[in-house]
Each structure stands twice: as structure tokens, then as C-alpha cells.
Enzyme design. Sequence first.
Site, PDB file in Angstrom:
ATOM      1  N   GLU B  58      40.962  39.856  58.325  1.00 45.60           N
ATOM      2  CA  GLU B  58      39.475  39.284  58.195  1.00 45.60           C
ATOM      3  C   GLU B  58      39.295  38.271  59.390  1.00 45.60           C
ATOM      4  OE1 GLU B  58      41.984  39.158  55.710  1.00 45.60           O
ATOM      5  OE2 GLU B  58      41.483  40.356  54.131  1.00 45.60           O
ATOM      6  N   PHE B  81      37.321  41.016  48.500  1.00 43.13           N
ATOM      7  CA  PHE B  81      36.750  39.851  47.564  1.00 43.13           C
ATOM      8  C   PHE B  81      36.605  38.494  48.295  1.00 43.13           C
ATOM      9  CE2 PHE B  81      39.871  42.649  45.314  1.00 43.13           C
ATOM     10  CZ  PHE B  81      39.138  42.678  44.147  1.00 43.13           C
ATOM     11  N   PHE B  84      38.969  36.222  50.007  1.00 45.52           N
ATOM     12  CA  PHE B  84      39.455  36.895  51.578  1.00 45.52           C
ATOM     13  C   PHE B  84      38.439  36.210  52.522  1.00 45.52           C
ATOM     14  CE2 PHE B  84      40.959  40.889  49.472  1.00 45.52           C
ATOM     15  CZ  PHE B  84      41.601  40.393  48.715  1.00 45.52           C
ATOM     16  N   HIS B 127      41.742  35.907  43.644  1.00 44.92           N
ATOM     17  CA  HIS B 127      40.646  37.058  43.828  1.00 44.92           C
ATOM     18  C   HIS B 127      39.557  36.480  42.799  1.00 44.92           C
ATOM     19  CE1 HIS B 127      44.196  39.353  45.314  1.00 44.92           C
ATOM     20  NE2 HIS B 127      43.336  40.145  45.675  1.00 44.92           N
TER      21      HIS B 127
END
Lengths: 330, 327
Positions: B58, B81, B84, B127
Site C-alpha cells: 500500500e 479495506f 489498509f 478490517h
Amino acid sequence: MNAIATNLPREELLAMYERMLLIRLVEEQLARDCAAGKLPGPVHLYVGEEAIAVGVCRHLDDRDWITSTHRGHGHFLAKGGDPARMLAEIYGRASGICGGFGGSMHVADFSKGIIGANGVVGGGIALAAGAALAAQLDGDGRVAVAFFGDGAANQGVLAEALNVAALWKLPLVLVCENNGFSEFSPTATVTSGRIVERARPFGVPGIEVDGNDVLAVWQAAHVAVRRARAGEGPTLIEALTYRTRGHVEYEVTFLSEPYRDEAEVEAWKHKDPIPRLASYLFEHELAHPEELHAIEERVAQIVAEAVRFAENAPEPDPAGARGHMFANPR
Amino acid sequence: MARKRMIQAMNEALHEEMERDPSIVLFGEDVKASLFGDTKGLWKRFGPERVRDTPICETLIAGMAVGAAAAGRRVICHMMFGNFVYTGMDAIANQAAKLRFMTNGQIKLPITFIAVSGGGRSAAAQHSDAIHPVLANLGGIKVVMPSSPADAKGLLKAAIRDDDPVFFLQAAGRGGEPGEVPADEYLVPLGEACVRRPGRDVTVVAIGSMVRPALKCAEALEGEGIEVEVIDPRTIVPLDLDTILGSVRKTGRLVVVDEARDTCSFASHIAALAAEHAFDALRAPIRRVTVPDCAIPFAPVLERAVLPSVERIEEAIRRTLKHGGRS
């Protein structure tokens, strides 16, 4: 067939001499300004490392992209940025290249392909990879170059960029300027192995080069930029150099003890890339001392005019302090 | 009009915009396989140049979105998500949110980041964060939070056409919710709230995923003659404060429902703005319904205990109605 730096025309060598000198004189001015308390913020000087920015940027034009570092004045000037507007920016003036919104650590000029200096160590690497993706999609042979230091080589994003750039054959040149220090930590105390070898597991060519030899840098960048333009993918160049000034000007005012040996600094000052190119020019009878002297006078004149412009530039209007946050404000 | 699921509406928006504008490039983790279904079919339709699966990195992909946009591309970056986003935060907070500002508006950064946000699916603490307050506080990022398939499509198209970095946050687990979607092309402009249900007794501002329980609650109270006005801001940056304040001036009571943790929730910001700008109109203390300052637990019974529920919204409404008499 690759061109050979030692066969370069005299004019090219003199142009590189002039550009390195421009960076040096602008930054010596900034060192004096800082000592005199004239600068509103910190400056990180590139003195002694000029051969890297100049040797690489000689291969680029305005349509190619570069990203830079907190030590970014040299990259800005090497890529064709205006010294007067850069100084005005560092002085915090309205006619600065970023209107006084960015300062030393954020000098940028998109019209020259300069995505900008970056205050985050390693912050420019992903931006350059993105610009390389755009260049690849444009399909017109443009390249992106990320300048970063040995400190940034320890950020995970370098591995991430090597991985994706190799997978996608991005037209990306990663130029690590190993100047011996991550801020105040000697490189060997925070870095394992050789940085250039970090390219190898990704199948990316790595070139180690003497960063104080502008011809050697020119040669390495020639190979890397050609490879990128040809769609063959990224290259990692590690240019070995030395930071003869501090991490940041005025650091002696807050550091309690020295973090390096003065003799080491003095030894590296003898490897200064600018006199080194002058010696090469004399040895090969490519220039007379008077010619270099004329260049020195011309550059000094440019810098004096740039300083005058910046000093006389107006301060920004505080009514506009909220700036241009959004292109489409509601 | 046709009945579609939210994820289908998003998928249509992506297809239409990529068709319309060849400068758009879309990348992210598993966009070809499409975990949620929003990017399904794009790789096949637009090819591997414009639609790219990235490695799981990321930090790099968020930064590449900024670099590609700075270099002239319109970018859609799928972050999967919301949690992230934290891994990509340097590029989002330090680069995307600031590059235009720091360079005095030299460039536009047309980037749409897509992520699911919030809990409710036993995805556990890493999450399930509702990440919008963090993003809204960065200053240079617009934040879109649709609550219906029709809005999801219109807002996503508007986000993609916008010249600034926009986070499009799809409420977790709500992609399958159906709704009527107009057949003809339309955009929902950023910064325009929607009054989901009119009422004169109390204003409920419900953010994103909270619109549905707020409407359920309003329906339930209707039988008692309590009229709840439900406002869906649709985008929190920019925020349509006028619509919220207009409603508060009419009802004199405000409940804000937000799936964020209580401290610095976006509900707190709306409450502060209402107190500053409409204090004279308030007949009762403002109430916020948020998530307590804990991580989101895994077991369904535990998760339900912390997320705002119809019951908690109803309780907050009843408490505001104890004050100041009825109009």
C-alpha cells in the site's frame, strides 16, 4: 552503442561545469543567509554532491519527471528550475516558485518536470514510480527519475518500487545518493550490505558509481535513461559521495557532540566534484583557466541577480494563507 | 429505473467512466479477481495496461497514485479495506493531501481511492475501522460515503471526474443492498446532503452506513407521532452544513449517528458546528450515537454491542425529546 563520457564534446562538459557551479554558489549563499538568521525555515544543503544531479539531469528534458528529497535544491536547479524563484521560495516570498507555500523542502516546478523536493525521507520514490507509470501509458519515451539518499534506501518503499518497476518494466531510474549519513547517523551504523545490490534480487541492473565524478555519473545515467526510454525497465544507480556540510544548517546549535571526524570531512573536501572537473578539463586541454573564470563570473552574476530578485520580492498576502487546497472547491 | 445492488452500481460507474475517459488508469490489489465485485470485468474490458493488479504494497500504490496523477493521469486506486489505508498513509497524508497546496496549486491530483470502511461482518479489529474521521482531518482529501446504490453510482462518477483526491468509502458488508438506480447517466455532486425523510420533531444526521438504521428508527417512531428528519450528508468533505443547520433550526433537536469511535468522531464535528452556528435554535442538548473508544470485537454478539443500533438511536432521540417541549 552507448556514448562514452570521455568522448563528450567540450560544450557539454562546460555546461555541466556551469550547472554544478550554479548549484554551489546558490547554496553557499543560502549557508550565509542561514548563518545570518535570514531564512524562515531549515535548509539542507547539497554542497559536494552536485555531480550527481547534474550528471543525471543532462540526460533529461522538461518532459521527463524527477522527484527529489529534503536536500533538493541541486535537483531543482539541475533540471532547469529558476534560481531566482527558488531563492524567493526559500525566503518565503510571494514570487517564490511555490508562492511561499512550500519552502526549501518542497521546491517544485511541474512545467520543468520537477515533481518536487520532499520532506519525507523516501517520499519521492513512489511518486516517481507513479510518474513512470503515466509515462509508460503515454508511450512517448518519457522517463521518471527518483533521487533519494542512503537513508531512504532503508525505507520499505524502495523494495516495493523495485518489485513493481521490474514487473511492469517501468521507465524508472532510481538514483541513490549515498552521502554517508542518515541525518546524523553514519550510514554503516544503520545500513547493512551495499545499497546497489538491493536491485539484484529483483532482476534490476545496479550500477555503483563515484558520485563525485560527474563524467562517471553521466555515463551511468546515460545507460540507465537509455534503458528506461527503450522500455527495458528500471535501473538502480548508487552514487557514492559525501555530505560535507551538516544534515541541516545550524545543526551545531543543537547537537551536543560531534557525530563525525573533522579530518574525514576535510579529506572529502579534496574530492570536490567541481575542481575535479576543472582539473580534467585542463589536463585534457579542453578549457583554459580564463574560460572557467568567465563561467564563474557569469554564474556569480546570475546568483547575485537571483538574490536581488528574491530579497526584493514581496511577502505573500496573509489573507490568502488557506491557499489552493482543492482544484474544485465547493 | 432498475433495481440494482450497490456493488453493481459502483461497477457500472467504473465501466462508464473508464469508457468515457481513456486517461483513467485503475490499479490495486486483486482488482482483476475483485474481492467485493466493484472492479469485476474491468480488466477484461479495458485490458492490462489500464487495469492493473498490484502486489500487496500500500505504501507504493498510494504513492504511485499521486505520482501518476501529478504526471497527468486520472487515477482510481483500490485500497480494499479501510484499515489498509494506514499502511499507505504517508502517500495519502503527506503527499496526496498536500502536494497541490505546497506547490501553490501548480497541479491537479485527480485520484479516487476506493475502500470499504466500517464493521458489522465479524472481520475483526484490523478490517473493521470506520476511517473517515482520520481522512477528513487531513484537509486535502474529499470523503464520500454513499448510503444507497443510486448515490453510490452518481457519487463515484462525480468523484472520478473531480480534480482532487477523493476517498470513496463503501460501507462494509453493504455492497449487496439493493435499490433503484436511474437508467440514464447522472452524477451526484459532492457536497450536497440529502434529506432522506422529512420530519419536524428531531433532526438525525446519519453518516454513511448509519442511514439505514436511522431510517428504521424513524419509521418505528412514526407510529407514536414522532417525526424524525433524517439527513444523509453523502459527503463529509465537502460538508453540506447549510442543509444540516436548516433542519436543526426547524426541529430544534439534533442527534448525530456515526460508526466512528467516539473521540474525534465526525459526529463530534457536526455537533460542534451545530452548537456554534445554531445554538439559539437548539431546544435540547445535542446527542451523538457512536462506537465506544475500543477496537471492533470479532464475535457477532460483541460487535453488535459496540456498533450504533436502532435501539441506541431511538434512545438518543427520546432523550432529546425530554427537553424543551414539542413543537
